[in-house]
Design an enzyme around this catalytic site. Structure first.
Site, PDB file in Angstrom:
ATOM      1  N   ILE A 298      -3.015  -7.450  -8.089  1.00  0.00           N
ATOM      2  CA  ILE A 298      -3.038  -6.447  -7.012  1.00  0.00           C
ATOM      3  C   ILE A 298      -3.881  -6.903  -5.830  1.00  0.00           C
ATOM      4  CG2 ILE A 298      -3.597  -4.053  -6.402  1.00  0.00           C
ATOM      5  CD1 ILE A 298      -1.368  -4.109  -8.416  1.00  0.00           C
TER       6      ILE A 298
ATOM      7  N   ARG B 294     -21.098   4.869  -5.636  1.00  0.00           N
ATOM      8  CA  ARG B 294     -19.930   5.388  -4.912  1.00  0.00           C
ATOM      9  C   ARG B 294     -18.930   5.995  -5.883  1.00  0.00           C
ATOM     10  NH1 ARG B 294     -17.149   1.201  -1.293  1.00  0.00           N
ATOM     11  NH2 ARG B 294     -15.809   3.022  -1.258  1.00  0.00           N
TER      12      ARG B 294
ATOM     13  N   LYS C 174     -12.460  10.425  -8.953  1.00  0.00           N
ATOM     14  CA  LYS C 174     -12.756  10.100  -7.542  1.00  0.00           C
ATOM     15  C   LYS C 174     -11.448   9.891  -6.770  1.00  0.00           C
ATOM     16  CE  LYS C 174     -13.838   5.730  -6.444  1.00  0.00           C
ATOM     17  NZ  LYS C 174     -13.045   5.116  -5.355  1.00  0.00           N
ATOM     18  N   ASN C 175     -10.517   9.147  -7.345  1.00  0.00           N
ATOM     19  CA  ASN C 175      -9.311   8.755  -6.610  1.00  0.00           C
ATOM     20  C   ASN C 175      -8.229   9.835  -6.570  1.00  0.00           C
ATOM     21  OD1 ASN C 175     -10.614   6.441  -6.002  1.00  0.00           O
ATOM     22  ND2 ASN C 175      -9.486   5.139  -7.437  1.00  0.00           N
TER      23      ASN C 175
ATOM     24  N   VAL D 109      -3.437  -1.583   6.159  1.00  0.00           N
ATOM     25  CA  VAL D 109      -2.841  -0.241   6.091  1.00  0.00           C
ATOM     26  C   VAL D 109      -1.504  -0.227   6.831  1.00  0.00           C
ATOM     27  CG1 VAL D 109      -4.997   1.027   5.727  1.00  0.00           C
ATOM     28  CG2 VAL D 109      -4.255   0.489   8.072  1.00  0.00           C
ATOM     29  N   ASP D 110      -0.857  -1.388   6.901  1.00  0.00           N
ATOM     30  CA  ASP D 110       0.410  -1.492   7.646  1.00  0.00           C
ATOM     31  C   ASP D 110       1.499  -0.574   7.108  1.00  0.00           C
ATOM     32  OD1 ASP D 110      -0.057  -3.622   5.581  1.00  0.00           O
ATOM     33  OD2 ASP D 110       2.124  -3.764   5.763  1.00  0.00           O
ATOM     34  N   GLN D 111       1.495  -0.325   5.799  1.00  0.00           N
ATOM     35  CA  GLN D 111       2.540   0.537   5.222  1.00  0.00           C
ATOM     36  C   GLN D 111       2.323   2.007   5.608  1.00  0.00           C
ATOM     37  OE1 GLN D 111       5.151  -0.919   3.369  1.00  0.00           O
ATOM     38  NE2 GLN D 111       4.138  -2.694   4.282  1.00  0.00           N
TER      39      GLN D 111
HETATM   40  C1  EPZ Z   1      -6.199   2.647  -4.428  1.00  0.00           C
HETATM   41  O1  EPZ Z   1      -6.548   1.808  -3.345  1.00  0.00           O
HETATM   42  C2  EPZ Z   1      -7.509   2.983  -5.120  1.00  0.00           C
HETATM   43  N1  EPZ Z   1      -8.392   3.703  -4.190  1.00  0.00           N
HETATM   44  C3  EPZ Z   1      -8.177   1.683  -5.596  1.00  0.00           C
HETATM   45  O2  EPZ Z   1      -9.350   2.042  -6.310  1.00  0.00           O
HETATM   46  C4  EPZ Z   1      -7.214   0.974  -6.551  1.00  0.00           C
HETATM   47  O3  EPZ Z   1      -7.781  -0.256  -6.943  1.00  0.00           O
HETATM   48  C5  EPZ Z   1      -5.880   0.716  -5.829  1.00  0.00           C
HETATM   49  O4  EPZ Z   1      -5.334   1.969  -5.344  1.00  0.00           O
HETATM   50  C6  EPZ Z   1      -4.840   0.085  -6.744  1.00  0.00           C
HETATM   51  O5  EPZ Z   1      -4.620   0.914  -7.848  1.00  0.00           O
HETATM   52  C7  EPZ Z   1      -8.161   5.023  -3.977  1.00  0.00           C
HETATM   53  O6  EPZ Z   1      -7.243   5.608  -4.517  1.00  0.00           O
HETATM   54  C8  EPZ Z   1      -9.095   5.714  -3.037  1.00  0.00           C
HETATM   55  P1  EPZ Z   1      -3.103   0.038  -2.626  1.00  0.00           P
HETATM   56  P2  EPZ Z   1      -5.449   1.501  -2.201  1.00  0.00           P
HETATM   57  O7  EPZ Z   1      -2.717   0.525  -1.273  1.00  0.00           O
HETATM   58  O8  EPZ Z   1      -4.533   2.626  -2.057  1.00  0.00           O
HETATM   59  C9  EPZ Z   1      -1.649  -3.897  -0.419  1.00  0.00           C
HETATM   60  C10 EPZ Z   1     -11.632   1.937  -6.878  1.00  0.00           C
HETATM   61  O9  EPZ Z   1     -12.262   1.051  -7.440  1.00  0.00           O
HETATM   62  N2  EPZ Z   1      -1.357  -3.016   0.735  1.00  0.00           N
HETATM   63  O10 EPZ Z   1      -2.399   0.584  -3.818  1.00  0.00           O
HETATM   64  O11 EPZ Z   1      -6.197   1.008  -1.004  1.00  0.00           O
HETATM   65  C11 EPZ Z   1      -3.139  -3.974  -0.745  1.00  0.00           C
HETATM   66  O12 EPZ Z   1      -3.790  -4.958   0.033  1.00  0.00           O
HETATM   67  C12 EPZ Z   1     -10.628   1.589  -5.800  1.00  0.00           C
HETATM   68  O13 EPZ Z   1     -11.708   3.170  -7.146  1.00  0.00           O
HETATM   69  C13 EPZ Z   1      -0.832  -3.566   1.893  1.00  0.00           C
HETATM   70  O14 EPZ Z   1      -0.623  -4.783   1.982  1.00  0.00           O
HETATM   71  O15 EPZ Z   1      -4.660   0.290  -2.826  1.00  0.00           O
HETATM   72  C14 EPZ Z   1      -3.128  -4.318  -2.214  1.00  0.00           C
HETATM   73  O16 EPZ Z   1      -2.950  -5.723  -2.350  1.00  0.00           O
HETATM   74  C15 EPZ Z   1     -10.658   0.112  -5.478  1.00  0.00           C
HETATM   75  N3  EPZ Z   1      -0.544  -2.747   2.949  1.00  0.00           N
HETATM   76  C16 EPZ Z   1      -1.876  -3.617  -2.744  1.00  0.00           C
HETATM   77  O17 EPZ Z   1      -1.064  -3.340  -1.598  1.00  0.00           O
HETATM   78  C17 EPZ Z   1      -0.765  -1.392   2.897  1.00  0.00           C
HETATM   79  O18 EPZ Z   1      -0.473  -0.688   3.893  1.00  0.00           O
HETATM   80  C18 EPZ Z   1      -2.159  -2.286  -3.446  1.00  0.00           C
HETATM   81  O19 EPZ Z   1      -3.040  -1.555  -2.621  1.00  0.00           O
HETATM   82  C19 EPZ Z   1      -1.308  -0.854   1.714  1.00  0.00           C
HETATM   83  C20 EPZ Z   1      -1.592  -1.679   0.646  1.00  0.00           C
END
Ligand code: EPZ
Length: 425
Positions: free
Chosen positions: A334, A404, A22-23, A123-125
């Site tokens: 995380i 999902r 999925k991811n 999504v600030d990054q």
């Molecule tokens: C991806 O989410 C996956 N989703 C998630 O899988 C997975 O848990 C996660 O990566 C971590 O491995 C998809 O790939 C579609 P992150 P993502 O940005 O990209 C913070 C599932 O169950 N952050 O790596 O949204 C964030 O809050 C899902 O399949 C910011 O602060 O996760 C988190 O604490 C759940 N600002 C950490 O970074 C940003 O702009 C990592 O999040 C982006 C992230």
């Protein structure tokens, strides 16, 4: 709302075919926006999130053809760089259209995903990276509004550094950089296999990318990308979930179309718990064979970015530790709120003490079936895993979360000998 009724019982045995990831599929579907030529994908999992993403792309003007796990996307008619709230609110990964839309159309309006059960999910990054590449990005009425202000209407290459490792942040910025003017370097990049799969798809479309899979990715922008064909990698989290299902039941199963290579950290922990696991590779396909002991040893885990233990497997390990022999400590580093399955597992009789982002568990002999509620995708999976060994029936409500991310899980589990039924609302 549908629910699943799982009746605890014997060992899982037999074979299960693992679906596409999925991811990996979600960002790769969005990569189609970068080209005016068709992108042909195979091994696309049949999941609700995939359906939502295809709906989102279609309303932008992308021609979508889907036949089972084969999907062809043609974005030559892309004419509406908008991701509306109604669709985005059901799937946060919609944010992955932002980078490709700004790169291809010079502008985008994407609804802010909003938080979800496991955390605020900012999504600030993503935004900061696009601003560094010359886009003007603001938030208006709940929408991220981005516009290329450089006179050419084209993003420019930049050196990007994300404050934390972000999977979709890395993917969004890598896709945007493919059509930028000049070279982009992403430092502190996510190393997940799904990022590598996306990079390989983009390279087959003519992108110039090096370093995917490391924490420093270089992208040299090109004028345009051409069509391509790509097979989605296997889902390592579905793989890990079925490994846990076999492990908790003392079973022996073979997982087809997947390999241990994508989840060494998970395999290592299952070996520590007493399982025997081997990867098999033939000319045609790869598989994993697992034999579990009658009772697992408790294993402590600490989630972190790849290649460390994946946060998406934390809930499933809380389930197997619930009945393992000994004490386990689970640390979630995380997401700030990813222990909601703990209270549901406690309803089944698990001995779990939560202190902030740490859970201390003592394995019990037996769990008792009860009615429990799914709160997010992987929490749902952990309740199914626990239900396989709980005495009597476990009724799992709100399983739309499960649908999902897992393609017909009850059929796959039933084929392995589980007693699991979907009860229509
Ligand atoms: C991806 O989410 C996956 N989703 C998630 O899988 C997975 O848990 C996660 O990566 C971590 O491995 C998809 O790939 C579609 P992150 P993502 O940005 O990209 C913070 C599932 O169950 N952050 O790596 O949204 C964030 O809050 C899902 O399949 C910011 O602060 O996760 C988190 O604490 C759940 N600002 C950490 O970074 C940003 O702009 C990592 O999040 C982006 C992230």
């Amino acid at each position: 709302m549908d629910k699943l009724v799982v009746t605890g019982g014997g060992r899982l045995t037999g074979e299960v075919a693992i679906s596409g990831a999925k991811n990996a599929a979600l960002p790769i579907l969005c990569a189609s926006l970068l080209s005016a030529e068709p992108l042909r994908l195979t091994n696309v999992p049949e999941l609700n999130d995939i359906g939502t993403m295809l709906k989102l792309l279609a309303q932008m003007g992308v021609k979508v053809e889907r036949e089972a796990e084969n999907v062809t996307l043609d974005a030559s008619g892309l004419n509406n760089p908008l991701a509306p709230y109604e669709l985005v609110k059901t799937m946060r990964a919609s944010i992955l259209v932002l980078g490709p839309l700004v790169a291809r159309c010079g502008e985008a309006r994407v609804s802010l995903p909003g938080g979800c059960a496991i955390g605020a999910r900012p999504v600030d990054q993503h935004i900061k990276g696009l601003q560094s590449m010359g886009a003007e990005v603001g938030v208006e009425h709940g929408y991220v509004v981005a516009k290329c202000v450089a006179n050419t209407g084209r993003l420019k290459g930049a050196r990007l550094f994300t404050d934390m490792v972000t999977v979709t942040g890395t993917e969004n910025l890598m896709m945007a950089a493919c059509l930028a003017d000049g070279e982009t370097v992403i430092e502190n990049a996510a190393r997940e296999p799904e990022v590598v799969d996306l990079a390989q798809c983009l390279i087959s479309m003519g992108a110039q990318i090096s370093g995917a899979g490391t924490d420093l990715i270089r992208i040299r922008g090109v004028e345009k990308l051409h069509g391509a064909s790509h097979r989605i990698m296997p889902d390592r989290i579905e793989t890990g979930t079925f490994l846990c299902a076999a492990a908790i039941t003392g079973g022996e199963i073979r997982l087809l179309g997947t390999s241990t290579g994508y989840l060494d950290a998970v395999v290592d922990k299952l070996l520590d718990a007493g399982c025997e696991i081997s990867g098999e590779k033939t000319a045609k396909h790869e598989s994993i064979h697992i034999v579990a002991p009658p009772r697992l040893k408790a294993v402590s885990i600490r989630t972190a970015p790849y290649p460390a233990f994946p946060t998406d497997m934390q809930a499933q390990f809380m389930a197997i530790n619930a009945v393992a022999d000994g004490t386990a400590i689970i640390r979630e580093t995380i997401f700030e709120n990813r222990f909601m399955h703990a209270v549901e597992l406690q309803r089944l009789g698990a001995d779990i003490k939560i202190d902030g982002n740490t859970a201390v568990m003592k394995g019990v002999e037996r769990l008792q079936g009860a009615t429990v509620m799914a709160t997010d995708l992987r929490a749902s999976a952990s309740l199914v895993v626990a239900g396989l060994v709980a005495e009597g029936e476990t009724h799992i409500e709100r399983i739309y979360h499960l649908d999902r991310g897992y393609a017909n899980i009850e059929a796959k589990m039933t084929a392995l000998g589980a007693n699991i039924k979907r009860v229509k609302a």
